[in-house]
Design an enzyme around this catalytic site. Structure first.
Site, short mmCIF file in Angstrom:
data_model
loop_
_atom_site.label_atom_id
_atom_site.label_comp_id
_atom_site.label_asym_id
_atom_site.label_seq_id
_atom_site.Cartn_x
_atom_site.Cartn_y
_atom_site.Cartn_z
N GLU A 208 8.68 8.08 -13.19
CA GLU A 208 9.19 7.08 -14.13
C GLU A 208 9.29 5.68 -13.51
OE1 GLU A 208 12.78 8.73 -15.73
OE2 GLU A 208 11.74 10.47 -16.54
N LYS A 340 15.30 12.41 -27.82
CA LYS A 340 13.91 12.53 -27.41
C LYS A 340 13.12 13.12 -28.57
CE LYS A 340 14.74 13.23 -22.44
NZ LYS A 340 14.89 14.25 -21.38
#
Length: 430
Positions: A208, A340
């Site tokens: 990330e 999500k």
């Protein structure tokens, strides 16, 4: 405006995500030729209760991670049902796919198939109307730019190092706008890189975009971030706060929490005390998945001790699922939900989870996955629902930066009506 615009084609293909794994991309074509396209992300540390991500399991291709079955499900089954439907009937489109799948977890079609279609339909509808996606989903009141929850030090499953907790993040709550928040975060990121180099640490990045140094303890990661914030010219606990994502399910073994880097094996009560110590010592404003997904007792103890002063986010705990969220609300555990899209698999169900959370006084944090694409849907979604928080990685790696750049465009488009709420985002803690 016409209120019925037909879907004339739905096509899926296999593309690559940011980890070189296959994922699904879908295009939806409308009767006038308008096209909507969406790509689906994928997680590394996944909750047991997430909707099914359909993989081919053919070890001869992509190590079994191909998604041609999901692509086939879109092209051969979902397309047949949706062609001729009104693109503006988002709820009906998603309901049709749920009925076609017929399972509780999208195990037949795959959430990676249904989500790609769901989002591509929304994009096509917005494009037909000449609207930005956030305006189409959120309407006239979509105006709140999010506080970024920026992952700048990685551990756990997101990095090959000896740090147990998965993510150490910064939140620039003291910024006056999203644009300034991004600048502040970027400056801290660069300062942290220089700091790590000066200490002889590796500055390679994780999935990330965060750094993955080998540190002596989890606490050292927090200490070095605080140092970077100060060196960048900001005040920890005023300009910038810290957020954690321990991803505790990953370190939960036989009813205990195993902090291998520190040589500690802790009970639920001891793990809560571990967090209390950190919160009392550092400017920590948010902890995600502090306890394991099935450690409801641990979550209760945690919420009782920290629920009025720290945002306690349920990710694996809630998996963007209204049934799991309702259980958490009823048990009075956590005070926030991580959102999500691919955990649940349709736009409609995602919006339902956000609505349920807000009605219960829980905050919502819209999130990426560790396996991402250049798709920027979550940037539009977070503004559409005025969630006020986004988690989409470090200000590095283009699949992360794509979301931040889209938010810069949205803030510019909104002009004077744009709001950045900073500390007021955390309305349910003191």
């Amino acid at each position: 405006m016409r209120n019925y615009v037909e879907i004339v084609d739905v096509t899926a293909r296999q593309i690559l995500d940011s980890r070189a794994n296959p994922t699904v991309e879908v295009e939806v074509i409308l009767e006038d030729g308008t096209e909507g396209r969406a790509a689906v992300p994928s997680g590394a540390s996944t909750g047991a209760f997430e909707a099914v991500e359909l993989r081919d399991e053919d070890k001869e291709k992509y190590m079994g991670k191909g998604v041609l079955k999901a692509v086939e499900n879109v092209n051969n089954y979902i397309a047949e049902e949706l062609i001729g439907m009104n693109v503006f009937d988002q709820v009906l489109i998603d309901k049709t796919m749920l009925e076609l799948d017929g399972t509780h977890n999208k195990g037949k079609l795959g959430a990676n198939a249904t989500l790609g279609v769901s989002l591509a339909c929304a994009r096509a509808a917005a494009k037909y109307l000449g609207l930005s996606l956030y305006q189409y989903i959120g309407g006239v009141n979509a105006k709140v730019l999010p506080v970024p929850m920026m992952n700048i030090v990685n551990g756990g499953k997101h990095a090959d190092n000896n740090v147990d907790l998965q993510e150490f993040m910064i939140m620039p709550v003291g910024a006056p706008s999203f644009t300034e928040a991004l600048r502040m975060s970027s400056e801290v990121y660069h300062t942290l890189k220089s700091l790590l180099k000066s200490k002889g640490q590796d500055t390679g990045v994780g999935d990330e975009g965060g750094f993955a140094p080998n540190l002596n303890s989890n606490e050292e990661a927090i200490q070095i971030i605080v140092e970077a914030v100060e060196k960048a010219g900001y005040v920890p606990g005023k300009d910038i706060f810290i957020a954690l994502d321990p991803a505790s399910t990953e370190i939960y073994e036989d009813g205990k929490y195993n902090l291998k880097s520190e040589g500690k094996v802790l009970s639920s009560e001891e793990m809560v005390d571990y967090y209390v110590t950190l919160v009392n010592k550092y400017p920590i404003i948010s902890i995600e998945d502090a306890m394991a997904e099935e450690d409801w007792e641990g979550w209760s103890i945690l919420t009782e001790k920290l629920g009025d002063k720290v945002q306690l986010v349920g990710d694996d705990l809630f998996v963007t699922n209204t049934e799991r969220l309702k259980k958490g609300i009823d048990k009075k555990v956590a005070n926030s939900i991580l959102i999500k899209l691919n955990q649940i698999g349709t736009l409609t169900e995602t919006l339902n989870a956000i609505e349920m959370a807000e009605r219960a006084g829980y905050t919502a944090v819209v999130s990426h996955r560790s396996g991402e694409t250049e798709d920027t849907t979550i940037a539009d979604l977070v503004v559409a629902v005025n969630a006020g928080q986004i988690k989409t990685g470090a200000p590095a790696r283009s699949e992360r930066v794509a979301k931040y750049n889209q938010l810069l465009r949205i803030e510019e488009e909104l002009g004077e009506t744009a709001e950045y709420r900073g500390l007021n985002t955390f309305y349910n803690i003191k």
